[in-house]
Enzyme design. Structure first.
Site, PDB file in Angstrom:
ATOM      1  N   ARG A 229      -2.787   0.004  -9.156  1.00 36.60           N
ATOM      2  CA  ARG A 229      -2.374  -0.446 -10.492  1.00 36.60           C
ATOM      3  C   ARG A 229      -1.726   0.696 -11.273  1.00 36.60           C
ATOM      4  NH1 ARG A 229      -7.196  -2.391 -13.455  1.00 36.60           N
ATOM      5  NH2 ARG A 229      -8.162  -0.772 -12.209  1.00 36.60           N
TER       6      ARG A 229
ATOM      7  N   ASN B 272      -6.402  -6.359 -11.266  1.00 37.49           N
ATOM      8  CA  ASN B 272      -7.204  -6.670 -10.088  1.00 37.49           C
ATOM      9  C   ASN B 272      -7.738  -8.089 -10.210  1.00 37.49           C
ATOM     10  OD1 ASN B 272      -6.955  -4.160  -8.875  1.00 37.49           O
ATOM     11  ND2 ASN B 272      -8.885  -3.383  -9.678  1.00 37.49           N
TER      12      ASN B 272
END
Length: 89
Positions: free
Chosen positions: A18, A36
């Site tokens: 990320r 996520n």
């Protein structure tokens, strides 16, 4: 301007994926987020010029990401204009 929704499959959680995605998106001048999901995927939502969104998808598939990307499933829609900056969720 368009909105990208990309589902990234593979070993992409707990490896800095990320953060890496956020850095690339900011370099491209995109807004959005990388999140996520409970099934192990990462959801990437970004808005910006189509060519820049395509560049981001290419980077996601490019083999230089943290972890391992097995598959990226993307779609493009009209922008909503509800995103500010690019964040990790």
């Amino acid at each position: 301007m368009e909105r990208l929704t990309a589902w990234v499959h593979g070993r992409v959680q707990g490896v800095g994926f990320r953060w890496w995605t956020r850095a690339r998106a900011l370099e491209l001048g995109l807004v959005g987020y990388a999140a996520n999901k409970s099934d192990g995927r990462v959801l990437v939502v970004a808005e910006g010029e189509h060519a820049r969104l395509e560049t981001l998808v290419g980077l996601l598939r490019g083999g230089e990401t943290p972890g391992r990307v097995d598959l990226v499933v993307e779609s493009y829609d009209a922008p909503r204009g509800d995103l500010i900056g690019f964040v990790e969720r």
